[in-house]
Design a protein around this motif. Structure first.
Motif, mmCIF file in Angstrom:
data_model
loop_
_atom_site.group_PDB
_atom_site.id
_atom_site.type_symbol
_atom_site.label_atom_id
_atom_site.label_comp_id
_atom_site.label_asym_id
_atom_site.label_seq_id
_atom_site.Cartn_x
_atom_site.Cartn_y
_atom_site.Cartn_z
ATOM 1 N N GLU A 171 -32.817 41.000 -30.287
ATOM 2 C CA GLU A 171 -32.292 40.710 -28.954
ATOM 3 C C GLU A 171 -31.879 42.021 -28.304
ATOM 4 O OE1 GLU A 171 -32.431 37.684 -27.913
ATOM 5 O OE2 GLU A 171 -32.907 36.772 -29.847
ATOM 6 N N ASP B 86 -25.207 37.244 -22.628
ATOM 7 C CA ASP B 86 -24.598 35.937 -22.428
ATOM 8 C C ASP B 86 -25.569 34.771 -22.382
ATOM 9 O OD1 ASP B 86 -22.141 37.492 -20.401
ATOM 10 O OD2 ASP B 86 -21.954 36.700 -22.451
ATOM 11 N N PHE C 248 -27.107 32.733 -24.419
ATOM 12 C CA PHE C 248 -26.967 31.457 -25.122
ATOM 13 C C PHE C 248 -25.562 30.875 -25.017
ATOM 14 C CE2 PHE C 248 -31.050 31.220 -26.841
ATOM 15 C CZ PHE C 248 -31.458 32.510 -27.138
ATOM 16 N N VAL C 249 -24.700 31.583 -24.339
ATOM 17 C CA VAL C 249 -23.307 31.144 -24.364
ATOM 18 C C VAL C 249 -22.963 30.392 -23.088
ATOM 19 C CG1 VAL C 249 -20.932 31.885 -24.697
ATOM 20 C CG2 VAL C 249 -22.815 33.213 -25.689
ATOM 21 N N THR D 105 -21.763 32.345 -33.290
ATOM 22 C CA THR D 105 -22.670 33.462 -33.025
ATOM 23 C C THR D 105 -22.929 34.181 -34.348
ATOM 24 O OG1 THR D 105 -21.742 33.769 -30.823
ATOM 25 C CG2 THR D 105 -22.987 35.622 -31.763
ATOM 26 N N TYR E 73 -31.404 27.176 -35.000
ATOM 27 C CA TYR E 73 -30.380 27.900 -34.243
ATOM 28 C C TYR E 73 -30.221 27.259 -32.855
ATOM 29 C CZ TYR E 73 -30.808 31.575 -37.806
ATOM 30 O OH TYR E 73 -30.803 32.278 -38.974
ATOM 31 N N ASP E 74 -31.372 26.997 -32.229
ATOM 32 C CA ASP E 74 -31.317 26.424 -30.880
ATOM 33 C C ASP E 74 -30.667 25.051 -30.885
ATOM 34 O OD1 ASP E 74 -32.542 28.671 -30.020
ATOM 35 O OD2 ASP E 74 -34.550 27.786 -29.833
ATOM 36 N N GLN F 149 -27.070 25.109 -31.118
ATOM 37 C CA GLN F 149 -26.447 26.017 -30.138
ATOM 38 C C GLN F 149 -25.840 27.238 -30.817
ATOM 39 O OE1 GLN F 149 -23.818 23.013 -28.444
ATOM 40 N NE2 GLN F 149 -24.892 23.292 -26.505
ATOM 41 N N GLU G 23 -26.002 31.128 -31.464
ATOM 42 C CA GLU G 23 -26.623 32.325 -30.913
ATOM 43 C C GLU G 23 -26.933 33.287 -32.052
ATOM 44 O OE1 GLU G 23 -25.967 35.933 -27.699
ATOM 45 O OE2 GLU G 23 -24.291 34.595 -28.155
#
Ligand code: SRM
Ligand SMILES: Cc1cc2nc3c(=O)[nH]c(=O)nc-3n(C[C@H](O)[C@H](O)[C@H](O)COP(=O)(O)OP(=O)(O)OC[C@H]3O[C@@H](n4cnc5c(N)ncnc54)[C@H](O)[C@@H]3O)c2cc1C
Ligand code: SF4
Ligand code: FES
Lengths: 835, 111
Positions: free
Chosen positions: A10, A16, A18-19, A55, A91-92, A95, A97
């Motif tokens: 990444e 920010d 995924f948050v 995260t 992961y998705d 939720q 990250e």
């Protein structure tokens, strides 16, 4: 391999993405996208999926994969895709990250933030450190040359695959699990591999010497060169690695060097953040570090002084961590570890403590043809360790027994055959297990005897354990395979097996005969020496073997061996018979059943003086005084000694009584002086210690009023001389004597008596009376030794008389004179008024 | 609070053996010394039929009762193996080479 697509690195400015900005949940940040970190999150999700916003930072540019499976990837058996544990979707969907390929470089505990290499700073409510381990690099010259790598992650595997593509030589430093896996993979990829191992045994922490040796042999069979006891001096090369030099000067050329000598918990980050760090990051039972908002899990932690290098304990940690984070405080208890591994395709298992030591007993099974070695270490009837090689099917079962501290006393004989035999199907059948072994399965490790050889010698006529020991030597050394040999006897012979000597007791695998033979052969001189040399499994024996050993030594070393009072049964230690109320009875000797006014007076006085509640004529023709206290015994004996009386040994495994009848002196049928011969016999034999009690009688004619034909040694006088009878018993199983022979003089009767007594003393097992002994060895054997072999008889007689020269000292007189007074006296009496 | 009674020194007790202590009005106490020089004190009565344990063979941290060969664990007073029963134990401590046992009030509580 397209794993990069699963999770590309990444970039910092996408921070920010995924948050959800409106996420008000507590923020849990994980450092380390490895096995423990992700498992901890899985456990957490399973308990309370929505509770934390998560995260994860990972130094490696991948999604979470199974590190254990790097070996099969190296070996070409699996691809990277096959070993992914959690794909991008996981992961998705949850939720989470994932910030992969961007290691965390700093933690600010005051601001509660972490900062990554790319400069990203993320705030946390709870921080979880799961940074795993760093491979240990031995500090030798050349360690930084290109081509020198470790074996920890996917990048290392890529490097190895690239090197292997060019062929040539590889050196693996370290003969532990990782090193051998690397060597195996590189061999399969076509490289010529040499393994350098500092210790003498491969995988010495998991395997004992025997299993390590089997492993080494198998790997060599696959073309690897294994150098044990080899110390690396340096890695040489110009600009890139060219080889390894050992301390002994040997040079091994190599274009690739894999260092797999161990791992160190990865603690740098935690240390810099000021957390408590010892070998690993210190955590409590809930995986909380010295900062309540910072947790740690996996190989980077130290719990209760331990750090771990295998996944099983890590899974337990992850469970207690997740419990803690969801307010269910179960807590992590340090585990017992087991290792079940496939090393280079070979099955290996180890668990617990197999270093042996005091009180540990090894049960070993070797099956050379199948390449199987099994060793289970038992202590106090509990499994404390196991090493399996070649057949690890029962590893889990042994580990279970170990963890649950199960009492395996009852299944001990079957334990080594595994669960199917020891607990399967209800029927316990060790025979079936032995029958199932292949013919070249090794039965006796000490003497290298196979099942086929043992069976062969049984079929040739060896029908007892002793016979097998004598012919093919199986079970003749350390004795640990005795159970196997006995079962083979049973399998081959069915009911014809001659029940061999049982072991003396559970402290040893030896039978009485073996112990006696070894005591003499090895000139052993004390009980501890016997226990040491014959691998006693208990520190100081038990109440069965100690008295037996004491007797065997006493018999083997007349005049030299110092009797061990504490190995004597109470009666022999106290020289009196203990009664059910704890008092003692005292039986003075009355030679041949004769007495006189002086003796009778002394006995009468003792009865009155010590208030003895009873005095009785015994079945052995003497008087028994009852109810004497242990502290009064020396005084009683002193009084009896004063009248010329000595101990009657009514308490001993020793000569008891010599019963007589009146004989020719008075009886109208009497043929010889049976009373006189009885007295002479008792004078000769009294005081001798025996395997069991020993009784003699002399009858003046075949009417046999002294009951000589149910005595251990009996004489029946006849006109022409003396019939000598042996092996009678009037006790539990009445047995009439066998006629040994007839002699014509009193002296001969005495000589034969001495010789017979000594033969019994030297050859019977402890607590075996003459009747069962003769049934076992046969009266013909006794005749051959006593009657047919004049020189042998004379030697036996001489040995008996020599031994008697030390044993005819009245034990009562010694005690009356003050010997061993502590056995009789209480410690200082203490007067305290009871409140 | 426990009161302690001085009963002598380690040397007063034979190794792998026992001595007895009599305290007026109390049951006799057996004080054992094992091969590794540990000291244990028990009421001198076997849980089976009151055999005098002090006269048994001491092996490991057990004593074999002289009457019917029950094995009693010196630490707990409990019969071993298939036998069931328990002899009261008495606290022991060593101080400056002397052996002390807990005094009878404590013993009463144990019994
Ligand atoms: C005192 C006496 C009974 C009596 O009042 O007459 C006696 C008393 C005991 N006998 Fe006996 N036996 C006595 C003569 C006998 C006899 C008769 C004889 O000797 O002629 C026999 C049968 C003959 C024989 O031994 O073959 C006899 C066969 C036994 C046996 C069974 C032995 C056997 O091999 O089957 C035992 C049990 C054992 O030894 O294990 C035994 C065991 C005992 C013990 C020692 C039981 C015990 O272990 O505590 C008894 C001890 C009592 C005590 O405290 O004194 N006693 N016992 C006799 C003592 C004889 C002596 O002067 O020393
Ligand atoms: C080849 C191989 C074979 C193995 N075989 C077995 C086996 O058969 N049985 C067995 O029980 N165990 C085996 N193991 C051991 C097992 O893999 C480890 O016990 C386990 O992976 C440890 O988990 P962990 O999460 O603590 O560490 P890891 O799985 O190593 O995870 C730690 C992760 O944190 C990352 N990291 C480190 N520092 C940072 C940072 N500052 N920021 C971000 N990320 C960071 C690392 O890159 C790594 O990905 C094997 C290991 C290897 C290498
Ligand atoms: S016969 Fe039995 S009860 Fe009588 S003395 Fe002998 S052992 Fe004891
Ligand atoms: S009284 Fe102790 S075993 Fe019977």
């Amino acid at each position: 391999m397209d794993f990069q697509n699963n999770a590309g690195p990444e970039t910092a400015n996408e921070e920010d993405i995924f948050v959800p900005s409106d996420d008000v949940r507590e923020h849990l940040v994980v450092v380390g996208n490895g096995m423990a970190g992700c498992r901890a999150i899985e456990e957490l999700l399973a308990r309370d999926a929505g509770r934390y916003r998560v995260t994860i930072f990972g130094a490696e540019p991948y999604v979470n994969y199974n590190r254990i499976m790097l070996s099969p990837v190296l070996a070409g058996e699996k691809s990277f895709d096959d070993i992914i544990i959690n794909s991008r979707e996981w992961y998705d969907d949850n939720q989470i990250e994932l910030i992969a390929g961007d290691p965390v470089t700093g933690i600010d505990r005051t601001a509660k933030t972490v900062t990554s290499q790319s400069g990203r700073t993320v705030g946390y409510d709870k921080l979880l450190i799961a940074t795993g381990s760093d491979p240990f690099i031995i500090p030798v010259p050349g360690k930084d040359l290109p081509g020198v790598i470790s074996f920890r992650d996917m990048k290392d595997v890529d490097t190895m695959l690239e090197a292997a593509g060019k062929g040539g030589n590889a050196v693996v430093i370290g003969g532990g699990l990782l090193g051998l896996e690397a060597a195996h993979g590189l061999t399969l990829r076509g490289m010529k591999v040499t393994v350098i191992h500092l210790m003498d045994t491969l995988m010495e922490r998991q395997l004992d010497e025997a299993a390590g040796w089997l492993l080494k042999t198998a790997l060599e069979g696959r073309g690897q060169t294994i150098l044990t006891g080899a110390n690396t001096e340096s890695i040489y090369g110009d600009g890139k690695v060219e080889g390894v030099r050992l301390k002994d000067g040997t040079e091994i050329p190599a274009s690739l060097v894999v260092m797999a000598v161990g791992i160190r918990p990865s603690t740098a980050l935690a240390r810099e953040a000021g957390l408590d760090v010892n070998r690993g990051i210190k955590v409590d039972d809930h995986m909380v570090t010295s900062d309540p908002d910072v947790l740690a899990v996996g190989e980077c932690v130290e719990h209760d002084g331990n750090v771990y290098g295998l996944v099983a304990p890590l899974w337990d940690m992850c469970r207690s961590l997740a419990d803690g984070l969801t307010d269910q405080h179960t807590g992590y208890k340090g585990p017992v570890t087991s290792t079940k591994l496939k090393v280079a395709g070979l099955d290996v298992f180890s668990a617990g403590d197999f270093s042996g030591g005091e009180g540990c007993e090894d049960i070993v099974l070797r099956d050379a043809s199948r390449g199987v070695y099994k060793r289970v270490v038992v202590k106090d009837d509990k499994v404390i360790g196991a090493v399996l090689y070649g057949d690890t099917a029962d590893g889990g079962w042994y580990f279970d027994l170990l963890k649950r501290e199960e009492d395996v006393g009852k299944i001990r004989d079957l334990l080594i055959f595994g669960q199917a035999f020891a607990s399967g199907g209800g029927a316990l059948d060790p025979k079936a297990a032995v029958a199932a072994l292949s013919d070249d399965a090794e039965i006796c490790g000490c003497n290298g005897v196979s099942k086929g050889q043992v069976v062969g010698c049984i079929e040739m006529g060896a029908c007892s354990l002793d016979a097998v020991r004598a012919t093919c030597k199986a079970s003749a050394s350390c004795g640990s395979c005795t159970g196997l040999v006995e079962n083979l006897l049973a399998v081959v012979l069915g009911d014809d097996v001659q029940s061999g000597p049982k072991t003396m007791c559970k402290c040893t695998s030896f039978g009485h005969d073996d112990v006696r033979r070894e005591i003499v052969a090895q000139n052993m001189r004390s009980i501890p020496e016997v226990m040491q040399k014959l691998h006693w499994s208990t520190p100081d024996g038990c109440s069965s073997c100690r008295p037996a050993l004491n007797y065997y030594l006493l018999c083997a070393l007349p005049g030299e061996y110092v009797d061990d009072q504490q190995s004597r049964f109470v009666n022999e230690r106290m020289h009196a018979n203990i009664q059910k109320d704890g008092t003692y009875s005292v039986v003075p000797r009355m030679w041949g059943g004769l007495t006189n006014p002086r003796e009778l007076r002394a006995i009468a006085d003792v009865v009155e003086k010590y208030d003895a509640p009873m005095v009785k004529v015994t079945g052995g023709q003497r008087l028994d005084i009852f109810g004497i206290k242990k502290e009064d015994l020396p005084a009683v004996w002193a009084d009896l000694n004063a009248a010329g009386m000595v101990s009657g040994h009514a308490y001993g495994k020793s000569l008891r009584t010599v019963k007589t009848c009146v004989g020719s002196e008075w009886c109208r049928f009497g043929t010889q002086d049976s009373t006189g011969l009885g007295v002479k016999t008792e004078r000769m034999t009294w005081g001798s210690w025996m395997p069991h009690k020993f009784k003699i009688a002399v009858s003046g004619c075949p009417r046999n009023c002294a009951e000589a034909t149910i005595k251990d040694f009996g004489v029946v006088c006849v006109d022409s001389g003396y019939e000598l009878h042996v092996g009678g018993n009037g006790g539990i199983h009445v047995r009439a004597t066998d006629l040994l022979c007839k002699v014509s003089t009193e002296q001969e009767a005495l000589d034969y008596c001495a010789a017979f007594t000594q033969l019994y003393r030297e050859e019977a097992r402890y607590l075996e009376r003459t009747a069962p002994w003769i049934e076992r060895v046969g009266v013909d054997y006794v005749k051959q030794r006593i009657v047919e072999d004049d020189a042998g008889r004379e030697a036996l007689r001489a040995r008996f008389l020599y031994s008697q020269s030390f044993s005819q000292e009245d034990p009562w007189a010694q005690r009356a004179a003050g010997a061993e007074s502590e056995l009789h006296q209480h410690l200082e009496p203490i007067a305290i008024a009871a409140e | 609070m426990t009161d302690w009674i001085d009963i002598g020194t380690l040397a007063d007790i034979p190794q792998r053996g026992a001595r007895t202590v009599q305290i007026t009005g109390e049951k006799e106490i057996a004080v054992f010394r094992t091969s590794d020089d540990k000291v244990f004190a028990l009421v001198n009565e076997c849980p089976h039929k009151k055999g005098p344990l002090s006269q048994g063979i001491v092996h490991g941290h057990s004593v074999a009762c002289p009457l019917h060969n029950w094995n009693i664990a010196l630490k707990t007073g409990e019969a071993q193996g298939n036998d069931e029963g328990c002899t009261p134990t008495i606290a022991v401590k060593e101080e400056g080479g002397r052996i002390l046992i807990a005094r009878p009030t404590a013993l009463k509580a144990a019994a």
